[in-house]
Enzyme design. Sequence first.
Site, mmCIF file in Angstrom:
data_model
loop_
_atom_site.group_PDB
_atom_site.id
_atom_site.type_symbol
_atom_site.label_atom_id
_atom_site.label_comp_id
_atom_site.label_asym_id
_atom_site.label_seq_id
_atom_site.Cartn_x
_atom_site.Cartn_y
_atom_site.Cartn_z
ATOM 1 N N TYR A 104 38.774 45.182 19.395
ATOM 2 C CA TYR A 104 38.103 45.885 20.485
ATOM 3 C C TYR A 104 38.423 47.376 20.452
ATOM 4 O O TYR A 104 37.531 48.227 20.487
ATOM 5 C CB TYR A 104 38.517 45.277 21.827
ATOM 6 C CG TYR A 104 38.183 46.124 23.025
ATOM 7 C CD1 TYR A 104 36.864 46.284 23.445
ATOM 8 C CD2 TYR A 104 39.192 46.771 23.738
ATOM 9 C CE1 TYR A 104 36.558 47.075 24.547
ATOM 10 C CE2 TYR A 104 38.901 47.556 24.846
ATOM 11 C CZ TYR A 104 37.580 47.703 25.235
ATOM 12 O OH TYR A 104 37.277 48.490 26.318
ATOM 13 N N THR A 140 33.460 44.063 25.947
ATOM 14 C CA THR A 140 34.765 44.299 26.564
ATOM 15 C C THR A 140 35.713 43.096 26.547
ATOM 16 O O THR A 140 36.806 43.181 27.091
ATOM 17 C CB THR A 140 34.594 44.754 28.022
ATOM 18 O OG1 THR A 140 33.873 43.746 28.749
ATOM 19 C CG2 THR A 140 33.849 46.077 28.093
ATOM 20 N N GLY A 151 26.969 45.591 34.290
ATOM 21 C CA GLY A 151 28.417 45.619 34.229
ATOM 22 C C GLY A 151 29.000 46.136 35.527
ATOM 23 O O GLY A 151 28.279 46.630 36.405
ATOM 24 N N GLN A 152 30.324 46.042 35.676
ATOM 25 C CA GLN A 152 30.919 46.416 36.962
ATOM 26 C C GLN A 152 30.788 47.905 37.266
ATOM 27 O O GLN A 152 30.549 48.281 38.411
ATOM 28 C CB GLN A 152 32.359 45.956 37.068
ATOM 29 C CG GLN A 152 33.322 46.427 36.022
ATOM 30 C CD GLN A 152 34.749 45.959 36.329
ATOM 31 O OE1 GLN A 152 35.157 45.800 37.485
ATOM 32 N NE2 GLN A 152 35.520 45.728 35.282
ATOM 33 N N THR A 208 38.272 53.683 26.158
ATOM 34 C CA THR A 208 39.386 52.867 26.640
ATOM 35 C C THR A 208 40.760 53.372 26.212
ATOM 36 O O THR A 208 40.900 54.041 25.179
ATOM 37 C CB THR A 208 39.217 51.422 26.117
ATOM 38 O OG1 THR A 208 40.348 50.623 26.453
ATOM 39 C CG2 THR A 208 39.078 51.404 24.595
ATOM 40 N N ASP A 209 41.763 53.015 26.997
ATOM 41 C CA ASP A 209 43.153 53.291 26.636
ATOM 42 C C ASP A 209 43.592 52.472 25.421
ATOM 43 O O ASP A 209 44.603 52.774 24.791
ATOM 44 C CB ASP A 209 44.079 52.999 27.815
ATOM 45 C CG ASP A 209 43.989 51.549 28.292
ATOM 46 O OD1 ASP A 209 42.881 50.980 28.276
ATOM 47 O OD2 ASP A 209 45.022 50.982 28.699
ATOM 48 N N TRP A 260 42.133 49.540 32.575
ATOM 49 C CA TRP A 260 42.338 48.463 33.546
ATOM 50 C C TRP A 260 41.314 48.522 34.693
ATOM 51 O O TRP A 260 41.664 48.513 35.869
ATOM 52 C CB TRP A 260 43.748 48.522 34.110
ATOM 53 C CG TRP A 260 44.853 48.365 33.098
ATOM 54 C CD1 TRP A 260 44.796 48.575 31.751
ATOM 55 C CD2 TRP A 260 46.204 47.985 33.366
ATOM 56 N NE1 TRP A 260 46.004 48.352 31.160
ATOM 57 C CE2 TRP A 260 46.914 47.988 32.133
ATOM 58 C CE3 TRP A 260 46.902 47.659 34.523
ATOM 59 C CZ2 TRP A 260 48.260 47.666 32.037
ATOM 60 C CZ3 TRP A 260 48.247 47.352 34.421
ATOM 61 C CH2 TRP A 260 48.913 47.332 33.192
#
Length: 284
Positions: free
Chosen positions: A129, A66, A12-13, A105-106, A154
């Site tokens: 999600y 994601t 993943g990133q 996550t937000d 983000w």
Amino acid sequence: MIKKVLVTGANGQLGKTIKELYEVNDLGLEFIFVSKEDLDITNSNHVNSFFDSHKFDYCLNSAAYTNVDLAESEPDLARKINELGPINLAKACKKQDVVLIHLSTDFVFDGNKSSFYNESDKPNPLNVYGKSKLKGEIAISELLEKYFVIRTSWLYSKFGNNFMKTMLKLAAKNNEIKVVCNQVGSPTYAADLANVLIKLIISDKKSYGIYHYSNEGIASWYDFAKAIFEESHTEIKLIPIKQEEYYSPAKRPSFSVLDKSKIKKELGIEIHHWRDSLKEALLC
């Protein structure tokens, strides 16, 4: 003493960013990066066997489902990866006395608040999600004492699929792009997040719990896109639209800016403004 760190989601990133920045380091850290093929976190037997055969001080879980829109039609898979996976890791961490750092996550929030979201605000996710990520958070908090849940928002980088790369690809093929202007949050550069996670590990903090991290500043997706094109000197006609005009299977919070006061105080850090970090990201 060398600290051994397991990093899941290596493809993943965030995983790729940590590997690029820290695989070779003089910080007293030794990393083991694993992808799904190396360690299936949804398989409890595989997780237990892996933890039994290796000794870690930290497990940094960046593995996640994601795809926010696709999760609406694949709820079982989203739950499997985002809830069951963390449960398996938490149980193994407890057994082996490993500190778990879990990325969230937000999107656990509904966006109805008019001020920044802090860690004590009640979550109320709007989509599959977000619900699956919240369930993962809750499970970890119930199973473990030694854990950090880091909520971010983000996320983008030169790796993987993200908004920055998508905008640049679309601009290469189109004369104009429509982007939502009334969803507001804070972009987060993966390299900045990686640096904070590593600082958390080497600081050996014991103030376990939930923390928020994103870059400073507020932006809509339209603002973010406009900055991407300005900083990359890309000529494109950018058209702002309301989220109500753009169909997506998953409902998203209209406001999800995170309050970072807690992590800034705990680690004694200053956080870059998202636009400054974007300039750095575009140079990579």
